[in-house]
Design a protein around this motif. Structure first.
Motif, PDB file in Angstrom:
ATOM      1  N   LEU A 102      17.876  52.882  10.327  1.00 56.49           N
ATOM      2  CA  LEU A 102      19.148  52.405  10.852  1.00 56.49           C
ATOM      3  C   LEU A 102      20.222  52.402   9.773  1.00 56.49           C
ATOM      4  O   LEU A 102      21.368  52.790  10.021  1.00 56.49           O
ATOM      5  CB  LEU A 102      18.980  50.998  11.439  1.00 56.49           C
ATOM      6  CG  LEU A 102      20.254  50.381  12.019  1.00 56.49           C
ATOM      7  CD1 LEU A 102      20.763  51.207  13.192  1.00 56.49           C
ATOM      8  CD2 LEU A 102      20.008  48.939  12.447  1.00 56.49           C
ATOM      9  N   ASP A 292      12.669  49.815  11.909  1.00 53.89           N
ATOM     10  CA  ASP A 292      12.930  51.046  12.655  1.00 53.89           C
ATOM     11  C   ASP A 292      12.433  50.938  14.094  1.00 53.89           C
ATOM     12  O   ASP A 292      13.095  51.398  15.026  1.00 53.89           O
ATOM     13  CB  ASP A 292      12.253  52.232  11.967  1.00 53.89           C
ATOM     14  CG  ASP A 292      12.869  52.538  10.609  1.00 53.89           C
ATOM     15  OD1 ASP A 292      13.994  52.076  10.362  1.00 53.89           O
ATOM     16  OD2 ASP A 292      12.210  53.213   9.796  1.00 53.89           O
ATOM     17  N   ASN A 295      14.821  48.722  16.045  1.00 54.10           N
ATOM     18  CA  ASN A 295      16.161  49.267  16.195  1.00 54.10           C
ATOM     19  C   ASN A 295      16.205  50.593  16.932  1.00 54.10           C
ATOM     20  O   ASN A 295      17.252  51.233  17.001  1.00 54.10           O
ATOM     21  CB  ASN A 295      16.809  49.442  14.813  1.00 54.10           C
ATOM     22  CG  ASN A 295      17.121  48.106  14.153  1.00 54.10           C
ATOM     23  OD1 ASN A 295      17.486  47.153  14.830  1.00 54.10           O
ATOM     24  ND2 ASN A 295      16.974  48.036  12.846  1.00 54.10           N
TER      25      ASN A 295
END
Length: 499
Positions: A102, A292, A295
């Motif tokens: 992200l 990760d 997100n």
């Protein structure tokens, strides 16, 4: 012709018919009220945006330090290829230094938007970054960069974060940004190798003291981890895969502790091994993989999870081989159920935690200005862990709660000092990981076949604590976002004043 009778009214100046009701004029205020009512009803039914409208990629910056970037105009699209090359080089550097997907994505979007590129799409996997540039009525350009190596360099990651912040604020053009990125890559790490080696041993010694080991156990942990660090460096020179490097290090620290106990040293091998394997655990990679996954980067998260599992497997294999070899040499059984009373008062444990976090920061090559704030965040997390355990929250919930506090404080402290949250959170949270549980579970699985279910249960418990810690750090980061909205804008205002 006869004249038509005049039945015009004085008020409306319209013809009227006898016996029919009079028509009242519509006032402008009533018209506006009807329009407002229809508009409100439409919003309630449809929402503010059409349900099928695509998300603008710049909207991905919402909640990040790079929201609302300053757009630099002036013919940047004419050299779009150079801008994309720079963005890919930036992304590759961030990945090498340990950034999450992200953070890499938001940095790419912020940089390309600030440098004037529109129509950008970004695709990130575990080891590659692809950027597609598709302007209207022009030939699209797609470039990809593969990341093939990793290194501990949190100082470099913080400098890259600051570079992106300066670009977003409009204070740095592309040519200067390329020069600064090359300077960051070529710049030496803040701490020499010998200091990193010593810090590796200092961390193990300090953490063993926190677990309940006395000066003898701490000295053994310091010496064995010096050897572990030297072994890892030598194997790295021989291009040995990371799996075997980690397994060899776990084997060495376990075998030394077991053999010294067999030789008559008054130490508990389990507590020494627990302090020795913590720095082998892939904490930063695990936090990034959980981040990760949460997100919306499942491919990157899956790749990092697999790498993390392999690292855990290497640690487990190294411990198991050392225990089996020691058993064949006649070292005797180890009481893994032994509990360790506090060897030092609470204030001394807090001091040891501060020293341990400082040592972790050195091994991760953190910036000098971040060492003390990171240690302070780690101390707060330690006291939260102690308080949660004291009130009876248990061995799983207490580390998770402490990790949430560490993640929240790490975001605030890191943004104030111009760094990403990861470089503060990971060193501060390493003290929460259950190294002692991992060793005890591996001993039961390897040498006590009658209690194999207990060993599996212990490993599952350790895994739950590790995942809860990583998820807590990510949750704390998200909880801190409303508290840090103004930090990035304040930094941008300071940059503009310096221009």
């Amino acid at each position: 012709m006869t004249d038509r009778p005049d039945h015009q009214s004085a008020a409306g100046n319209r013809p009227q018919t006898d016996g029919l009701p009079k028509t009242q004029p519509i006032r402008p205020s009533q018209v506006q009220q009807n329009i407002n009512a229809r508009r409100m009803l439409r919003r309630l039914v449809q929402g503010e945006n059409p349900p099928t409208a695509p998300l603008n990629i710049v909207d991905r910056l919402a909640g990040s330090p790079y929201a609302n970037p300053t757009i630099q105009v002036g013919g940047v699209d004419a050299s779009a290829r150079k801008t994309i090359d720079f963005a890919l080089h930036l992304a590759e550097t961030m990945f090498r230094y340990g950034a999450g997907a992200l953070e890499v994505e938001t940095s790419i979007i912020a940089v390309t938007a600030s440098l004037g590129l529109k129509y950008i799409e970004v695709d990130i996997t575990n080891q590659s970054v692809a950027i597609n540039y598709s302007p209207k009525d022009q030939t699209p350009v797609t470039l990809i960069r593969v990341v093939r190596s990793w290194t501990n360099n949190y100082a470099g990651l913080a400098q890259v974060h600051q570079l992106v912040t300066d670009i977003v604020a409009g204070g740095v053009g592309r040519d200067e940004a390329v020069r600064r990125l090359n300077d960051i890559i070529r710049k030496s790490k803040p701490f020499p190798r010998w200091m990193v080696t010593v810090a590796f041993g200092v961390f193990a010694a300090a953490f063993v003291g926190v677990l309940g080991g006395g000066p003898g156990a701490s000295a053994l942990a310091f010496a064995s981890n010096l050897l572990v660090s030297l072994l890892a460096r030598q194997l790295g020179r021989w291009r040995t895969p990371d799996f075997y490097v980690t397994a060899a290090c776990a084997f060495l620290v376990t075998f030394i502790a077991v053999m010294l106990r067999w030789a008559g040293a008054d130490i508990a091998p389990s507590i020494v091994v627990a302090g020795g394997i913590l720095l082998l655990l892939p904490t930063g990679r695990l936090v990034s993989s959980v981040q990760d996954a949460i997100n919306g980067f499942p491919v990157t998260a899956a790749g990092r999870f697999l790498s993390t599992i392999l690292t855990f497997g290497a640690i487990v294999a190294g411990i198991a081989i050392a225990l089996v070899l020691g058993d064949r040499l006649g070292t005797g059984a180890i009481d893994v159920t032994q509990t360790f009373p506090d060897a030092y008062p609470l204030w001394a444990q807090a001091l040891l935690i501060g020293v341990a976090v400082l040592a972790i920061g050195i091994t991760e090559q953190t910036q000098l200005k971040l060492l003390v704030p990171t240690a302070a965040v780690g101390l707060v997390g330690f006291f939260v862990l102690w308080g949660a355990s004291y009130v009876g929250m248990g061995n799983r919930l207490s580390p998770a709660l402490s990790a949430v506090v560490i993640g929240l404080l790490a975001r605030i402290v890191a943004l104030r000092l111009g760094a990403p949250q990861l470089v503060v959170a990971v060193p501060a949270a390493l003290i929460l990981l259950p190294g002692l549980t991992i060793f005890r579970s591996m001993y039961v699985l390897t040498l006590e076949e009658a209690d194999i279910l207990a060993g599996f249960g212990g490993m599952l418990n350790a895994g739950a604590i590790v995942l809860a810690t990583a998820a807590g750090i990510v949750l704390g980061d998200n909880l801190a976002r409303p508290l840090t909205k103004n930090l990035a804008s304040n930094e941008r205002r300071r940059i503009r004043r310096r221009r």
